[in-house]
Enzyme design. Sequence first.
Site, PDB file in Angstrom:
ATOM      1  N   SER A  60      47.971 -55.153 -28.701  1.00 57.91           N
ATOM      2  CA  SER A  60      46.738 -55.811 -28.262  1.00 57.91           C
ATOM      3  C   SER A  60      47.040 -56.994 -27.343  1.00 57.91           C
ATOM      4  O   SER A  60      46.141 -57.504 -26.679  1.00 57.91           O
ATOM      5  CB  SER A  60      45.972 -56.308 -29.487  1.00 57.91           C
ATOM      6  OG  SER A  60      46.797 -57.198 -30.223  1.00 57.91           O
TER       7      SER A  60
ATOM      8  N   CYS B 149      52.505 -52.372 -32.466  1.00 53.50           N
ATOM      9  CA  CYS B 149      51.393 -53.084 -33.097  1.00 53.50           C
ATOM     10  C   CYS B 149      51.161 -52.448 -34.465  1.00 53.50           C
ATOM     11  O   CYS B 149      50.981 -51.233 -34.559  1.00 53.50           O
ATOM     12  CB  CYS B 149      50.153 -52.915 -32.215  1.00 53.50           C
ATOM     13  SG  CYS B 149      48.636 -53.510 -32.974  1.00 53.50           S
ATOM     14  N   ASN B 150      51.199 -53.271 -35.504  1.00 50.32           N
ATOM     15  CA  ASN B 150      50.989 -52.727 -36.846  1.00 50.32           C
ATOM     16  C   ASN B 150      49.572 -52.201 -37.033  1.00 50.32           C
ATOM     17  O   ASN B 150      49.360 -51.177 -37.693  1.00 50.32           O
ATOM     18  CB  ASN B 150      51.245 -53.807 -37.900  1.00 50.32           C
ATOM     19  CG  ASN B 150      52.704 -54.163 -38.026  1.00 50.32           C
ATOM     20  OD1 ASN B 150      53.230 -54.915 -37.217  1.00 50.32           O
ATOM     21  ND2 ASN B 150      53.375 -53.612 -39.010  1.00 50.32           N
TER      22      ASN B 150
ATOM     23  N   CYS C 162      52.685 -58.001 -38.709  1.00 46.86           N
ATOM     24  CA  CYS C 162      51.953 -57.997 -37.426  1.00 46.86           C
ATOM     25  C   CYS C 162      52.952 -58.472 -36.382  1.00 46.86           C
ATOM     26  O   CYS C 162      53.661 -59.463 -36.605  1.00 46.86           O
ATOM     27  CB  CYS C 162      50.768 -58.956 -37.508  1.00 46.86           C
ATOM     28  SG  CYS C 162      50.018 -59.371 -35.918  1.00 46.86           S
TER      29      CYS C 162
HETATM   30  N1  DGL Z   1      49.984 -57.409 -32.900  1.00 48.34           N
HETATM   31  C1  DGL Z   1      49.040 -56.685 -33.685  1.00 48.34           C
HETATM   32  C2  DGL Z   1      49.690 -56.159 -34.961  1.00 48.34           C
HETATM   33  O1  DGL Z   1      50.878 -55.957 -35.000  1.00 48.34           O
HETATM   34  C3  DGL Z   1      47.731 -57.290 -34.036  1.00 48.34           C
HETATM   35  C4  DGL Z   1      47.195 -58.516 -33.456  1.00 48.34           C
HETATM   36  C5  DGL Z   1      45.707 -58.359 -33.302  1.00 48.34           C
HETATM   37  O2  DGL Z   1      44.960 -58.698 -34.240  1.00 48.34           O
HETATM   38  O3  DGL Z   1      45.317 -57.890 -32.235  1.00 48.34           O
HETATM   39  O4  DGL Z   1      49.034 -55.882 -35.918  1.00 48.34           O
END
Ligand code: DGL
Length: 254
Positions: free
Chosen positions: A4, A66-67, A176
Amino acid sequence: MFDSGVGGLSVLKAFRQLAPTERVIYFADTAYFPYGPRPAPEVRKRSFAIVQRLVQSDVKLVVVACNTASAAALPDLREAFPVPFVGMVPGVKPAASRSRAGRVAILATPGTLDGELFARVVDDFGRGTRITTIPGSGLAELVESGQAGTPRSREALRGLLGPEVQAGADTVVLGCTHYAFLQDDIHAEFPNLSIVDTSEAVARRAVQLLDEGGLRGPSDQEGELDLIVSGDREQFRAIMRQLSFEPATMEARQ
Ligand code: DGL
């Protein structure tokens, strides 16, 4: 690779160290940031649109860096596209084996914590360990707005992790990719807390899949980085710079 926003750069950084000559397209979906609080079908829709765009560029592998997107879309993406995928899974397994106290905190977005993937890893690897989930409200936003390493981010971490650390947790899982950039803050606030970050393991897995599939590019090619940003590109580059992306990786096009 996609995320994101800047979170997946933690995976990109590790990947480029392991495979500096590979060409990477990094898609930052900042127009839809944050993914964390969005319903899974919406994140899945964005993930499909992004992968569609990436396969148009003939990518040979996709890293869902991205998780939240991995939780919402990974199995469906694997079914829909004819390329190998590597996704993020919260590091419950390494945390459970590392924790001496048998007490682990998982810091992740609501989307990740609510997902089936997370339930499955906890079921598979979390037995015998006391696991507390902590939705990292506002944390990804702090990183995305360039506030990692500031008193504000440390205060937010104190509020989120403090009670669980006081209760005896000795290990935290960064669930995250944005949180990888908060490691110094976590360490400053909680010097004895062990941090599990899977960015490097995911990068290693990506390289392994490329090797196994005979997909590595020529070893003398330039490791270019193409950047696609759905939101404000200049803002993204400024934060990239702040997160110490070395000048070579800033040579981003598109
Ligand atoms: N970087 C994203 C993850 O690993 C999430 C960050 C978001 O909330 O967009 O979950």
